[in-house]
Design an enzyme around this catalytic site. Structure first.
Site, PDB file in Angstrom:
ATOM      1  N   ALA A  95       6.623 -15.542 -61.268  1.00 10.81           N
ATOM      2  CA  ALA A  95       6.868 -16.874 -61.823  1.00 10.81           C
ATOM      3  C   ALA A  95       7.822 -17.666 -60.949  1.00 10.81           C
ATOM      4  O   ALA A  95       7.869 -18.882 -61.019  1.00 10.81           O
ATOM      5  CB  ALA A  95       7.449 -16.728 -63.227  1.00 10.81           C
ATOM      6  N   LYS A  96       8.611 -16.966 -60.136  1.00 11.30           N
ATOM      7  CA  LYS A  96       9.585 -17.596 -59.230  1.00 11.30           C
ATOM      8  C   LYS A  96      10.420 -18.638 -59.946  1.00 11.30           C
ATOM      9  O   LYS A  96      10.630 -19.732 -59.456  1.00 11.30           O
ATOM     10  CB  LYS A  96       8.890 -18.166 -57.993  1.00 11.30           C
ATOM     11  N   ARG A  97      10.922 -18.281 -61.134  1.00 14.35           N
ATOM     12  CA  ARG A  97      11.734 -19.187 -61.921  1.00 14.35           C
ATOM     13  C   ARG A  97      13.155 -19.234 -61.381  1.00 14.35           C
ATOM     14  O   ARG A  97      13.571 -18.367 -60.592  1.00 14.35           O
ATOM     15  CB  ARG A  97      11.751 -18.745 -63.387  1.00 14.35           C
TER      16      ARG A  97
ATOM     17  N   ASP B  99       6.499 -22.126 -54.867  1.00 12.79           N
ATOM     18  CA  ASP B  99       5.622 -21.039 -54.439  1.00 12.79           C
ATOM     19  C   ASP B  99       4.775 -21.555 -53.289  1.00 12.79           C
ATOM     20  O   ASP B  99       4.795 -22.746 -53.014  1.00 12.79           O
ATOM     21  CB  ASP B  99       4.756 -20.569 -55.614  1.00 12.79           C
TER      22      ASP B  99
END
Lengths: 273, 273
Positions: A95-97, B99
């Protein structure tokens, strides 16, 4: 899931393969499009065909969010299926939050509690108070972006921040965060020469390594530079496995592609057990 | 929406207020909980009560994702309501995504197309190829995190990368990205002394400024350091407005809190028109 349990799974399956479920309606076999939920049907078939060869699945959340409500439902069903049938498999919300305090806690709740993922990828840019809320969850893991496998990694990550590169600073600073034992790191395989540097700073943490295969990284290099005495690696392949074959037999094609990687991994796992 | 149209709205409303829709089931008035979709009902009431006082709304996506499918539905309904009744208002998906390539395009599609947001916040850590896919969309804006308003900002953002601090490097490098005219930047108000430095590097871009009010920043300082000849600011307040009053009259309380800020903003807008 504890990292010890994950290591046991790696030994048992002789694999540290992570399969990326980057499921794209435009790439899945057309006969699946008649189903009510084609994304879930595709994921289910891939999981049924590969679960004995891998120790982790990693849905990239963007692929699900792109379809709005419908995509979110497919993600929920995929996670419910994994949690019911393969609770021994480590799940990663790619999710690369990254957000602060209260908001980070919300994301942690969404992915760790509501969807029951074992881990989530998080961006480090906002620092300590954007990461620690994730680290509070017991037996859940926060996979911090350190050195990514894309070209843009050279924009900032490999530039020197003070005496050392930004990615090293991220590694070093984050190991001082509260509950840093729950950290893992994303380190791209396309930069194998950096892997040795990474291991010096984080000898014991698991590394999630994208970029083997499609993006050109070599498994041998990754293992020679970054394996530790508990393997300490999850090597991810997404497109190279799930789209290995596009026809009716796509699941068998995925199995064969996964098997190729697992057979290569076997010899490295045997070195440490 | 073009930035010129946004500037026209600012002049017309004499406001550069952005209201953060960080809607939390535990904080909304209890009488709303009987509704089928309490989050949407709360947002609708806030929007109805404040839309003439602000030029932007910013739902923080984490608050919606935390409720899974139900939350995603509330977000869709909120955006549909805004797009139908107030298309002149600038909408910001506070998602802090980041991303690569294909995946970034997915996120862009999800927020710009499916939900029809005017803009999205994006983290810069992964560099050029994680940002440019967002910049491709005409009249849509990518709000890059530069200097955030939290304590963790000092972990990396304010440290020197080569000759200058990381946040300055982010500003400078990103202005060379393709379609960089579609960029805006997040710059926290709690660091007003930095705002002048930011303006030197990006004189013409809009800045989204959180941290006024609850987090301690002063509107006067923000304006004196960072306003340009098209205002060039969106100052956000979330909790200070939407939870100003907790009872049945919560919407009126929100209106009064928004009005206080708008009245203060009025004098600054009048300076540039």
């Amino acid at each position: 899931m504890t990292t010890q349990f994950l290591f046991e799974q790696i030994k048992q399956k002789k694999s540290f393969l992570c399969i990326g479920l980057d499921t794209d309606m435009e790439k899945i076999p057309s006969h699946l499009l008649d189903h009510e939920d084609p994304i879930f049907e595709f994921n289910k078939a891939i999981i049924d065909a590969t679960h004995d060869l891998c120790v982790a699945y990693k849905p990239n959340i963007a692929f699900y969010e792109a379809y709005g409500l419908k995509g979110w439902k497919s993600l929920e069903r995929t996670m419910a299926y994994l949690n019911e049938h393969h609770p021994e498999i480590f799940t990663i919300a790619d999710a690369k939050r990254g957000d602060i305090g209260n908001t980070a806690s919300r994301y942690a709740k969404a992915f760790f509690d509501t969807l029951n993922f074992d881990s989530i990828t998080v961006a480090p840019y906002m620092g300590r108070d954007s990461v620690e809320p994730f680290l509070e969850f017991e037996d859940k893991h926060t996979i911090l972006l350190a050195l990514t496998s894309n070209k843009g990694a050279f924009d900032f990550q490999t530039k020197k921040l003070g005496n050392q590169e930004l990615y090293k600073e991220v590694l070093q600073v984050s190991t001082k965060y509260k509950n840093s034992g729950n950290l893992m790191y994303v380190v791209g395989a396309t930069k194998a020469s950096y892997l040795e540097e990474v291991r010096k700073l984080v000898p014991n943490h698991f590394l999630l390594v994208p970029g083997v295969g499609a993006q050109g990284g070599s498994l041998e290099e990754v293992c020679s530079h970054a394996m530790n005495d508990k393997v300490g690696l999850l090597v991810n392949s997404s497109r190279g496995i799930i789209y290995a074959s596009r026809g009716e037999n796509f699941a068998l094609g995925a199995r064969e592609a996964a098997q190729l990687l697992q057979r290569e991994m076997l010899k490295y796992v045997e070195k440490v057990i």
